[in-house]
Every structure is written in structure tokens, then in C-alpha cells.
Design a protein around this motif. Structure first.
Motif, mmCIF file in Angstrom:
data_model
loop_
_atom_site.group_PDB
_atom_site.id
_atom_site.type_symbol
_atom_site.label_atom_id
_atom_site.label_comp_id
_atom_site.label_asym_id
_atom_site.label_seq_id
_atom_site.Cartn_x
_atom_site.Cartn_y
_atom_site.Cartn_z
ATOM 1 N N GLU A 82 31.784 44.310 50.508
ATOM 2 C CA GLU A 82 31.397 43.525 51.686
ATOM 3 C C GLU A 82 31.004 42.109 51.291
ATOM 4 N N ARG A 83 30.261 42.035 50.219
ATOM 5 C CA ARG A 83 29.784 40.744 49.713
ATOM 6 C C ARG A 83 30.971 39.837 49.332
ATOM 7 N N LEU A 84 31.925 40.413 48.614
ATOM 8 C CA LEU A 84 33.078 39.614 48.172
ATOM 9 C C LEU A 84 33.977 39.240 49.348
ATOM 10 N N ILE A 85 34.084 40.141 50.304
ATOM 11 C CA ILE A 85 34.885 39.849 51.502
ATOM 12 C C ILE A 85 34.269 38.679 52.268
ATOM 13 N N GLU A 86 32.944 38.736 52.449
ATOM 14 C CA GLU A 86 32.263 37.627 53.142
ATOM 15 C C GLU A 86 32.471 36.304 52.412
ATOM 16 N N THR A 87 32.419 36.357 51.109
ATOM 17 C CA THR A 87 32.481 35.110 50.336
ATOM 18 C C THR A 87 33.906 34.583 50.173
ATOM 19 N N PHE A 88 34.875 35.470 49.948
ATOM 20 C CA PHE A 88 36.190 34.983 49.503
ATOM 21 C C PHE A 88 37.359 35.242 50.453
ATOM 22 N N TRP A 89 37.185 36.038 51.489
ATOM 23 C CA TRP A 89 38.298 36.292 52.422
ATOM 24 C C TRP A 89 38.195 35.389 53.634
ATOM 25 N N VAL A 197 35.782 34.969 37.201
ATOM 26 C CA VAL A 197 34.752 35.968 36.908
ATOM 27 C C VAL A 197 33.368 35.398 37.225
ATOM 28 N N GLU A 198 33.174 34.135 36.863
ATOM 29 C CA GLU A 198 31.878 33.489 37.101
ATOM 30 C C GLU A 198 31.568 33.429 38.594
ATOM 31 N N ALA A 199 32.573 33.080 39.401
ATOM 32 C CA ALA A 199 32.362 33.001 40.856
ATOM 33 C C ALA A 199 32.073 34.382 41.428
ATOM 34 N N LEU A 200 32.736 35.411 40.902
ATOM 35 C CA LEU A 200 32.487 36.780 41.370
ATOM 36 C C LEU A 200 31.068 37.205 41.005
ATOM 37 N N GLN A 201 30.661 36.872 39.783
ATOM 38 C CA GLN A 201 29.303 37.215 39.334
ATOM 39 C C GLN A 201 28.260 36.557 40.204
ATOM 40 N N GLU A 202 28.520 35.299 40.531
ATOM 41 C CA GLU A 202 27.561 34.582 41.351
ATOM 42 C C GLU A 202 27.455 35.229 42.742
ATOM 43 N N ALA A 203 28.601 35.580 43.309
ATOM 44 C CA ALA A 203 28.588 36.179 44.648
ATOM 45 C C ALA A 203 27.901 37.543 44.640
ATOM 46 N N LEU A 204 28.084 38.300 43.546
ATOM 47 C CA LEU A 204 27.549 39.662 43.489
ATOM 48 C C LEU A 204 26.131 39.704 42.930
ATOM 49 N N GLY A 205 25.755 38.653 42.210
ATOM 50 C CA GLY A 205 24.484 38.696 41.505
ATOM 51 C C GLY A 205 24.460 39.823 40.497
ATOM 52 N N ALA A 206 25.610 40.111 39.899
ATOM 53 C CA ALA A 206 25.720 41.212 38.929
ATOM 54 C C ALA A 206 26.811 40.886 37.925
#
Ligand code: TXA
Ligand code: MG
Length: 335
Positions: A82-89, A197-206
Motif C-alpha cells: 500500500e505504501r509503495l502504491i501510494e508513493t510510486f503508482w 533501492v534507496e527510494a524504496l527504503q525511504e518510502a518503506l522506512g525499512a
């Protein structure tokens, strides 16, 4: 007959009609052109595999027009998704999730997961909307060859078929989407792309692994050592090595970034932008131009390393032979 059509109400309706009849249609996305087919219809999906010459054990991405449509394909949508969808879709990010019941094995190659993405390109959006369902869409090239970033590239690949190609101009991103696997214990990038990867990490906080984590992961077709490959032997070379070669004599085509052509003939030179976004946008067109030039080798000026160049270096690594040592003629086109 294969033909390129400008997207409008009439040609979109024609494309939808073809899709409903189980026939593939090529359409633009912001990454590369896709060879679309009805993801719910096994014969339609099989037609795509046949057309590409792609082995049946390489799964396809389902393309949707609305974030909520992911629920039609995934068994569950975890918080991370959900987090990645909100951020990147909509955008160049594909999610691998546990598959819902009823997703055809032909789509997932029998795996327990399904890959889903919502592209940003308005023509992709309009087509999927008008069709009213998910479309599988592998890159619209023959298996193992360079992906198409313009409608003419798709035409070159499938001249002798019967394919409608919707023309959306040059793709903005130019290389395939980032694929992130959210079906395991830890998110892992299976294919690097514009979303880092860095952008994904930032969005997920993980933490996100920069490659497959478990011993055995689903297969990604781009994971073969050679892929995205021109048929001409292609080598990465430092700017210094290219500069010190006698380019007037060498039978080479140069794909340059910082170097300038000097005395080499313009028909043996492609100039790519120095920034990673511009470079990615032009890369596949440059490799195709290089391949057509009929030289015995293609030299690609080695781009920088670092996060913004990771996806580009990944594609180049697969498109090239590792060094001059095995630069000899290819044993044949990769399939
Ligand atoms: O940018 C893109 O993703 C483009 C455009 C057209 O959307 N599509 C694309 O599709 O690159 P294709 O089929 O050329 O590459 C899809 C990749 C393959 O490497 C495949 O193995 C992987 O996605 N894939 C599909 N389903 C998967 C799954 N369930 N698990 C792991 N990898 C999967
Ligand atoms: Mg592909």
C-alpha cells in the motif's frame, strides 16, 4: 499486417476489439513498449509467449489502470505494498505479491506470486481502462533482444506479424520498471529500474535487499546473464580506451556519453546525454541504431557507478560481453 496507429478513440476501440478477440496489441508505457494481451485469457497470454519466443517459465506482469485493481490479482495487499502504491503508482514500479486464486498459471508461470504494475503513460491508461481488465505486457521485443522504447522499434521486431501498435512517442523512462518482491520476509529488488533501492527504503522506512534474498527466488527473465542484447558484439570501454584507439580504422560503432565524435563518421556514433535519466531514455534507441550500422563491434563508453546509474549498468552488463577477451563474434542471436 503490422502497423503503427496514432492513439485516438477509433484506434483504441480497434485495439480493445483485438484484445477481446484474444490478439496481442502493442502499447506505450513510460518505461518501454509492451505487448499487451487479456491477462484472464490463457490463449491470449500464450499468443504473447509465442510471438516473443519466450520460454513458458518466465512470468508476465499484469498491468492495471487503478491502484485498487491490484486486489483482483493479489491474494492480499500488505501494508508495505500500500505504501509503495501510494508513493510510486502510477509509475515504473512492479510489485510481486502472493497471487489471488484464479490468476491463470500462464501469467505467473505457475508460481505462487503475481507481478502487478500501474503504468503512468496516458495511452496505456486509456487502453487498459477501455478494455476494462488487466493486461499482461512483456516488453514488445523478441526474447533476449533489446527492449523497444519507440513504436518503430516494435515495428522492427514484429514486421511480419499482424500487430496493431499504438504510437505513444519515445518512452520517458526508457528502461524497464523496477521489480520489488514483497512476497517474502524482506522486500527485495529483483530488477533495478528508475525507482531506486534507496527510494524504496525511504518510502518503506525499512531495509530493502538490492537483489534476491532467499536461496531460491522466482525467476526474472532479465536475470539471465545475457539479455537486452544487440546481435553485434558489444563491449563496455573506458573513455580513455576509446580515445586512444584509432577510430578511423576500427570497424566499430561508439555509444558515447562524455566523449565527442572527433574524426569518426557520424553514422558510427551515438551521443547519449550525461545525466542518468536522459541516458536511460536514449539507451535502447542507441543500441538499436548501433546494431543496424553493420559494424563488427559496438563500444559503449562506461558510464559512472552509483545508485542513479545502477539500473543502467545492470542493463549494459547484460547487453555486453564482459571484456575484449571474449569479444569475438557472437555464436548467434540470443533468444
Ligand atoms: O517496464 C516494464 O516492466 C515493461 C513494461 C511493458 O511494463 N514490461 C516488462 O515485462 O519489462 P517483461 O515481461 O519484459 O519483464 C517482466 C519481468 C520478467 O523478468 C519476469 O520474470 C518478471 O517480470 N516477473 C513477472 N512475474 C514475476 C513473479 N511473479 N515473480 C518474479 N518475477 C516476475
Ligand atoms: Mg523484457
Amino acid at each position: 499486417m503490422t502497423y503503427i496507429a496514432q492513439p485516438n478513440a477509433t484506434t483504441i476501440a480497434e485495439a480493445v476489439q483485438r484484445l477481446r478477440n484474444g490478439r496481442p496489441v502493442a502499447f506505450p508505457t513510460e518505461t518501454v513498449y509492451g505487448l499487451g494481451a487479456d491477462a484472464r485469457r490463457v490463449e491470449a497470454v500464450e499468443a504473447v509467449y509465442r510471438m516473443k519466443g519466450r520460454p513458458a517459465d518466465h512470468p508476465l506482469i499484469v498491468h492495471v489502470a487503478d491502484p485498487d485493481d491490484v486486489r483482483a490479482w493479489a491474494l492480499k495487499v500488505p501494508r508495505s505494498a500500500e505504501r509503495l502504491i501510494e508513493t510510486f503508482w502510477p509509475g515504473p514500479l512492479t510489485l510481486v505479491l502472493a497471487r489471488a486464486a484464479g490468476v491463470p498459471d500462464a501469467v505467473t508461470a505457475g508460481q505462487a506470486t503475481v507481478a502487478v504494475r500501474m503504468p503512468e503513460h496516458p495511452v496505456a491508461h486509456a487502453l487498459i481502462r477501455a478494455f476494462g481488465g488487466g493486461l499482461v505486457a512483456p516488453s514488445a521485443n523478441r526474447y533476449g533482444c533489446t527492449s523497444p522504447s519507440r513504436a518503430e522499434h516494435v515495428h522492427d521486431e514484429f514486421k511480419d506479424s499482424d500487430l496493431l501498435i499504438l504510437d505513444g512517442g519515445a518512452c520517458q523512462v526508457g528502461i524497464e520498471s523496477t521489480i520489488v518482491d514483497l512476497s517474502g520476509a524482506e522486500p527485495a529488488v529483483l530488477r533495478p529500474g528508475r525507482v531506486t533501492v534507496e527510494a524504496l527504503q525511504e518510502a518503506l522506512g525499512a531495509d530493502v535487499a538490492a537483489g534476491p534474498v532467499a536461496f531460491e527466488r522466482p525467476r526474472v527473465s532479465g536475470d539471465r546473464a545475457r539479455h537486452y542484447a544487440p546481435s553485434t558484439a558489444t563491449v563496455l570501454k573506458s573513455a580513455d580506451a576509446i580515445e586512444s584507439a584509432d577510430l578511423r580504422r576500427a570497424d566499430v560503432f561508439v555509444v558515447a556519453r562524455t566523449l565527442k565524435p572527433g574524426e569518426i563518421k557520424p553514422e558510427r556514433w551515438a551521443q547519449l546525454p550525461v545525466d542518468p535519466e536522459g541516458y536511460a531514455r536514449g539507451l535502447y534507441a542507441a543500441l538499436r541504431q548501433a546494431d543496424r550500422a553493420g559494424c563488427s563491434k559496438i563500444w559503449v563508453e562506461q558510464p559512472p557507478s552509483g545508485p542513479a546509474w545502477r539500473a543502467i549498468n545492470d542493463r549494459l552488463k547484460r547487453a555486453t560481453t564482459p571484456s575484449d577477451a571474449d569479444e569475438g563474434p557472437r555464436a548467434g542471436r540470443l533468444r
